[in-house]
Motif scaffolding. Structure first.
Motif, PDB file in Angstrom:
ATOM      1  N   THR A  54     -28.602  24.625  20.636  1.00 36.62           N
ATOM      2  CA  THR A  54     -28.864  23.959  19.352  1.00 36.62           C
ATOM      3  C   THR A  54     -28.609  24.912  18.189  1.00 36.62           C
ATOM      4  OG1 THR A  54     -31.194  24.541  19.573  1.00 36.62           O
ATOM      5  CG2 THR A  54     -30.602  22.302  20.167  1.00 36.62           C
ATOM      6  N   THR A  56     -29.335  24.983  13.909  1.00 38.29           N
ATOM      7  CA  THR A  56     -29.943  24.346  12.743  1.00 38.29           C
ATOM      8  C   THR A  56     -29.558  25.127  11.505  1.00 38.29           C
ATOM      9  OG1 THR A  56     -31.825  24.114  14.192  1.00 38.29           O
ATOM     10  CG2 THR A  56     -32.133  23.398  11.938  1.00 38.29           C
ATOM     11  N   THR A  58     -29.677  26.867   7.997  1.00 39.20           N
ATOM     12  CA  THR A  58     -30.753  27.470   7.202  1.00 39.20           C
ATOM     13  C   THR A  58     -30.198  27.856   5.825  1.00 39.20           C
ATOM     14  OG1 THR A  58     -30.235  29.692   7.970  1.00 39.20           O
ATOM     15  CG2 THR A  58     -31.874  28.474   9.230  1.00 39.20           C
ATOM     16  N   CYS A 111     -27.286  29.817  10.233  1.00 44.70           N
ATOM     17  CA  CYS A 111     -27.984  28.844  11.067  1.00 44.70           C
ATOM     18  C   CYS A 111     -28.870  29.576  12.078  1.00 44.70           C
ATOM     19  CB  CYS A 111     -26.993  27.943  11.791  1.00 44.70           C
ATOM     20  SG  CYS A 111     -25.830  28.832  12.828  1.00 44.70           S
TER      21      CYS A 111
ATOM     22  N   CYS B   7     -36.744  19.595  18.106  1.00 47.18           N
ATOM     23  CA  CYS B   7     -36.186  20.081  16.835  1.00 47.18           C
ATOM     24  C   CYS B   7     -36.596  21.546  16.628  1.00 47.18           C
ATOM     25  CB  CYS B   7     -36.696  19.217  15.689  1.00 47.18           C
ATOM     26  SG  CYS B   7     -36.222  19.862  14.075  1.00 47.18           S
ATOM     27  N   HIS B   9     -36.901  23.088  13.992  1.00 52.26           N
ATOM     28  CA  HIS B   9     -37.722  23.244  12.783  1.00 52.26           C
ATOM     29  C   HIS B   9     -39.155  22.761  12.974  1.00 52.26           C
ATOM     30  CE1 HIS B   9     -35.394  24.980   9.654  1.00 52.26           C
ATOM     31  NE2 HIS B   9     -34.381  24.140   9.800  1.00 52.26           N
ATOM     32  N   ARG B  26     -29.471  14.354  12.378  1.00 56.33           N
ATOM     33  CA  ARG B  26     -30.660  14.701  11.583  1.00 56.33           C
ATOM     34  C   ARG B  26     -31.922  14.386  12.365  1.00 56.33           C
ATOM     35  NH1 ARG B  26     -30.221  16.773   6.766  1.00 56.33           N
ATOM     36  NH2 ARG B  26     -28.240  16.579   5.675  1.00 56.33           N
ATOM     37  N   CYS B  27     -32.862  15.310  12.289  1.00 58.01           N
ATOM     38  CA  CYS B  27     -34.139  15.119  12.972  1.00 58.01           C
ATOM     39  C   CYS B  27     -34.879  13.982  12.262  1.00 58.01           C
ATOM     40  CB  CYS B  27     -34.948  16.410  12.936  1.00 58.01           C
ATOM     41  SG  CYS B  27     -36.644  16.198  13.452  1.00 58.01           S
ATOM     42  N   SER B  32     -34.103  17.685   9.077  1.00 55.71           N
ATOM     43  CA  SER B  32     -33.228  18.874   9.080  1.00 55.71           C
ATOM     44  C   SER B  32     -31.987  18.590   9.941  1.00 55.71           C
ATOM     45  CB  SER B  32     -33.970  20.093   9.605  1.00 55.71           C
ATOM     46  OG  SER B  32     -34.410  19.868  10.912  1.00 55.71           O
ATOM     47  N   GLN B  33     -30.893  19.246   9.556  1.00 59.63           N
ATOM     48  CA  GLN B  33     -29.625  19.022  10.247  1.00 59.63           C
ATOM     49  C   GLN B  33     -29.592  19.850  11.540  1.00 59.63           C
ATOM     50  OE1 GLN B  33     -26.248  19.893   7.820  1.00 59.63           O
ATOM     51  NE2 GLN B  33     -25.124  18.133   8.565  1.00 59.63           N
ATOM     52  N   VAL B  34     -29.406  19.185  12.650  1.00 62.94           N
ATOM     53  CA  VAL B  34     -29.403  19.870  13.948  1.00 62.94           C
ATOM     54  C   VAL B  34     -28.114  19.540  14.691  1.00 62.94           C
ATOM     55  CG1 VAL B  34     -30.627  20.215  16.148  1.00 62.94           C
ATOM     56  CG2 VAL B  34     -31.923  19.645  14.090  1.00 62.94           C
TER      57      VAL B  34
END
Lengths: 159, 194
Positions: A54, A56, A58, A111, B7, B9, B26-27, B32-34
């Motif tokens: 994964t 994400t 930031t 990220c 997620c 985050h 998106r979660c 948040s973009q995952v």
């Protein structure tokens, strides 16, 4: 076993000896080398064990961009001082922070990358730029897919 | 039990169908973009216990459990192993004893998990006291130690990936410089007092 370097730690971490992480590609696994001052730790992620990767986004790169630009501007204030030593020092620091700012911007968005296996979820610092992550995934993803499709279920040689 | 996708985050569970490889989702909880790459191993049920069969007569039995049927030989020592004793390490299948040995084996085939960086130690011994200034006097001891470490571990240091000798060279040069400084200082003080 031969290893190919996939990615290293960023510019900031490179300046601190003993706090580096690097990711290498092996024949059947990824090798994460974490250097903690006087010891080097090796973590292996076998292709057949990785369940999910994964990433994400930031805002770390924007925060660092702001910090570097602020420091560069602060150092540039020395140009207004009528002292050759101050100007020379200021120029040096402006160039230094300016370079860090430009480098950070060129490297692009940051990220958080995590590898999930059945027993752990591990953060992979060397891939924490979107550009590095995408480039790395182009290499890693097909290798993991191939390893897992070829090896499921675990071989039972005598059965 | 099937693996869970959460997620990074907010740690909320994420629906798997939200993700297509290479595309971000998106979660639903924190927005948040995952980006997630899901592999076949994710869909495996890990709660299924290993299949253990008793070894019928005249059939190979596990080296460690003589009642259980052997299903694999150890790739390192060749001992027959049952499902319980087989440890999968990448493409290798090992017994616990061999795994333990390989974790100590300092070569490419080994599974060593750490190594000391004596070049960094040697460099640290000569640079750290000088940088702190206040502890500069410690170099009278640390410089010879650094020189010894650099010479002794020049060819003995082992790392999984080869390192350059640059730090050793730097440590030797700095320690020689510091030793020369201390010798000169001691000589100067000794002759000055006469």
């Amino acid at each position: 076993m031969s290893y190919t370097k996939l990615s290293g730690s960023g510019l900031l971490m490179t300046l601190f000896p003993g706090l580096r992480t690097k990711l290498y590609l092996g024949t059947d696994h990824l090798l994460l080398i974490e250097q903690l001052i006087l010891v080097e730790r090796y973590k292996r992620f076998y292709f057949r064990d990785i369940q999910v990767i994964t990433a994400t986004q930031t805002s770390r790169w924007l925060v660092f961009g702001a910090i570097w630009s602020f420091l560069a501007l602060l150092a540039a204030l020395s140009f207004f001082v009528h002292n050759p030593v101050a100007v020379a020092t200021g120029t040096l620091f402006t160039a230094l922070f300016g370079f860090a700012f430009v480098h950070n911007m060129i490297q692009g968005p940051t990220c958080i990358v995590r590898f999930q296996t059945a027993v752990q979820t591990h953060r992979i610092a060397p891939l924490e730029r979107i550009r590095d992550f995408r480039k790395g995934m182009e290499i890693i993803e097909p290798l993991i897919q191939t390893a897992q499709l070829a090896n499921t279920p675990p071989p039972n040689r005598n059965a | 039990m099937l693996a869970k996708l959460t997620c990074p985050h907010c740690s909320e569970s994420l629906p798997i169908d939200l993700f297509v490889a290479g595309q971000a989702g998106r979660c639903p909880a924190c927005n948040s973009q995952v980006e997630a790459y899901i592999f076949p191993e994710f869909h495996k049920d890990s709660s299924i216990p290993p299949e253990i069969r008793l070894a019928p007569e005249h059939e190979a039995a596990c080296y460690f459990h003589s009642r259980y049927r052997a299903v694999n030989p150890c790739d390192n020592c060749g001992r027959f192993l049952c499902e319980i004793c087989t440890i999968n390490v990448g493409s290798r299948q090992l017994c616990a004893e061999c795994l333990s040995q390989l974790r100590k084996q300092r070569n490419e085939a080994g599974l060593v998990h750490h190594s000391a960086l004596f070049d960094n130690v040697a460099l640290f011994l000569v640079t750290a006291p000088v940088i702190t200034v206040f502890f500069c006097f410690l170099t009278i001891l640390s410089a010879p130690v650094s020189l010894f470490l650099s010479v002794y571990y020049w060819s003995r240091q082992w790392n999984l990936l080869p390192r350059s000798h640059f730090r050793f060279v730097l440590a030797i040069l700095l320690s020689l410089l510091l030793i020369a400084f201390w010798v000169f200082l001691i000589y100067y003080i000794a002759t000055g007092r006469r």
